[in-house]
Design a protein around this motif. Structure first.
Motif, PDB file in Angstrom:
ATOM      1  N   MET A 283       0.826  -1.205   0.000  1.00 38.38           N
ATOM      2  CA  MET A 283       0.000   0.000   0.000  1.00 38.38           C
ATOM      3  C   MET A 283       0.858   1.252   0.000  1.00 38.38           C
ATOM      4  O   MET A 283       1.781   1.397   0.809  1.00 38.38           O
ATOM      5  CB  MET A 283      -0.905   0.011   1.231  1.00 38.38           C
ATOM      6  CG  MET A 283      -1.812   1.218   1.293  1.00 38.38           C
ATOM      7  SD  MET A 283      -2.940   1.139   2.706  1.00 38.38           S
ATOM      8  CE  MET A 283      -3.948   2.586   2.333  1.00 38.38           C
TER       9      MET A 283
ATOM     10  N   HIS B 176       1.001   5.153   0.878  1.00 40.65           N
ATOM     11  CA  HIS B 176       0.319   6.027   1.843  1.00 40.65           C
ATOM     12  C   HIS B 176      -0.724   6.895   1.144  1.00 40.65           C
ATOM     13  O   HIS B 176      -0.651   7.149  -0.069  1.00 40.65           O
ATOM     14  CB  HIS B 176       1.335   6.921   2.569  1.00 40.65           C
ATOM     15  CG  HIS B 176       2.093   7.821   1.649  1.00 40.65           C
ATOM     16  ND1 HIS B 176       1.574   8.985   1.134  1.00 40.65           N
ATOM     17  CD2 HIS B 176       3.340   7.717   1.136  1.00 40.65           C
ATOM     18  CE1 HIS B 176       2.454   9.570   0.360  1.00 40.65           C
ATOM     19  NE2 HIS B 176       3.547   8.810   0.327  1.00 40.65           N
TER      20      HIS B 176
ATOM     21  N   HIS C 294       4.852  -0.818   8.518  1.00 39.55           N
ATOM     22  CA  HIS C 294       4.826   0.466   7.815  1.00 39.55           C
ATOM     23  C   HIS C 294       6.134   1.228   7.976  1.00 39.55           C
ATOM     24  O   HIS C 294       6.844   1.089   8.981  1.00 39.55           O
ATOM     25  CB  HIS C 294       3.666   1.333   8.346  1.00 39.55           C
ATOM     26  CG  HIS C 294       3.804   1.673   9.806  1.00 39.55           C
ATOM     27  ND1 HIS C 294       4.403   2.827  10.239  1.00 39.55           N
ATOM     28  CD2 HIS C 294       3.440   0.994  10.918  1.00 39.55           C
ATOM     29  CE1 HIS C 294       4.392   2.863  11.564  1.00 39.55           C
ATOM     30  NE2 HIS C 294       3.817   1.756  12.003  1.00 39.55           N
TER      31      HIS C 294
ATOM     32  N   THR D 126       3.047   7.620   6.336  1.00 38.75           N
ATOM     33  CA  THR D 126       2.800   6.182   6.286  1.00 38.75           C
ATOM     34  C   THR D 126       2.301   5.661   7.632  1.00 38.75           C
ATOM     35  O   THR D 126       1.466   4.762   7.684  1.00 38.75           O
ATOM     36  CB  THR D 126       4.077   5.434   5.850  1.00 38.75           C
ATOM     37  OG1 THR D 126       5.210   6.066   6.464  1.00 38.75           O
ATOM     38  CG2 THR D 126       4.250   5.463   4.352  1.00 38.75           C
TER      39      THR D 126
ATOM     40  N   THR E 245      -1.333   6.545   7.798  1.00 35.22           N
ATOM     41  CA  THR E 245      -2.072   5.641   6.902  1.00 35.22           C
ATOM     42  C   THR E 245      -2.254   4.282   7.562  1.00 35.22           C
ATOM     43  O   THR E 245      -3.370   3.748   7.628  1.00 35.22           O
ATOM     44  CB  THR E 245      -1.314   5.479   5.566  1.00 35.22           C
ATOM     45  OG1 THR E 245      -1.224   6.754   4.922  1.00 35.22           O
ATOM     46  CG2 THR E 245      -2.011   4.483   4.656  1.00 35.22           C
ATOM     47  N   ALA E 246      -1.153   3.725   8.051  1.00 33.92           N
ATOM     48  CA  ALA E 246      -1.209   2.403   8.679  1.00 33.92           C
ATOM     49  C   ALA E 246      -2.097   2.415   9.918  1.00 33.92           C
ATOM     50  O   ALA E 246      -2.848   1.460  10.168  1.00 33.92           O
ATOM     51  CB  ALA E 246       0.204   1.942   9.041  1.00 33.92           C
TER      52      ALA E 246
ATOM     53  N   VAL F  83       2.917  -0.845   4.292  1.00 32.79           N
ATOM     54  CA  VAL F  83       2.594   0.536   3.918  1.00 32.79           C
ATOM     55  C   VAL F  83       3.901   1.285   3.697  1.00 32.79           C
ATOM     56  O   VAL F  83       4.713   1.437   4.607  1.00 32.79           O
ATOM     57  CB  VAL F  83       1.742   1.229   5.001  1.00 32.79           C
ATOM     58  CG1 VAL F  83       1.359   2.633   4.550  1.00 32.79           C
ATOM     59  CG2 VAL F  83       0.490   0.408   5.311  1.00 32.79           C
TER      60      VAL F  83
END
Length: 194
Positions: A18, A20, A69, A75, A78-79, A159
């Motif tokens: 993934m 971010h 991550h 990040t 995001t995680a 991530v």
């Protein structure tokens, strides 16, 4: 002499890669690649937070059992949002950090193509003091190798950042690292399943 056929690796775990969500660095069109700037600053933008809400509302991938991550703020945020959605613990992994862009740090992101032009010629170059493509590939592949040695049967969300993920995917596909920009760019908050 024929070209060898690249066969996809067989993994003990399932991996979701993934990028971010949209960040303040994206919004300001800045290159933020050092821990000094990226660990505590330039987190997700309002758009990035919205992307993650939409992603979780429409989740279509296997449910992760672990999340690792990059420890940069964008990040980590995001995680954390994904981890909260699935009640999982976070595991920072510095090897998932952004590619270091050397003297271009803090400059406009329209400087990226200057580096990518060198990347297309050599996976080992360090023009502008950047981290080489080969170095990024080695550390990113090292994350997966470590997880393969330690775990079995997990669904692991990694991530990270655009360039490192593009480079990792290019390496895993068995393509020349100098071709990493030939891949379609990964969008913010996008997920790619291995």
């Amino acid at each position: 002499m024929s070209n060898p056929i690249h066969t996809a690796p067989v993994y003990h775990n399932r991996y979701l890669l993934m990028r971010h969500g949209h960040s303040e660095a994206n919004a300001r069109h800045l290159i933020i690649s050092t821990p000094a700037n990226g660990l505590a600053g330039f987190g997700l933008s309002p758009l990035g937070h919205g992307q993650l809400d939409a992603l979780l509302d429409n989740w279509r991938w296997p449910t992760p059992t672990r999340i690792l991550h990059s420890d940069f703020l964008r990040t980590t945020e995001t995680a954390a949002r994904i981890a909260d959605g699935f009640q999982l613990a976070l595991q920072p992994e510095p090897r998932l950090r952004e590619r270091h862009f050397g003297e271009l740090e803090g400059q406009a992101d329209d400087n990226y193509p200057r580096v990518w032009a060198h990347d297309a010629d050599s996976a080992e170059h360090g023009a502008y003091g950047v981290e080489s493509v080969a170095s990024v590939a080695a550390r990113m592949q090292g994350v997966i190798a470590s997880l393969e040695n330690a775990l079995h049967g997990e669904t692991i969300l990694l991530v990270s950042h655009g360039d490192p993920l593009q480079i990792l995917l290019t390496a895993l596909e068995g393509r020349l690292l100098t071709q990493h920009r030939a891949r379609e760019p990964l969008l913010p908050a996008s997920i790619t399943a291995l």
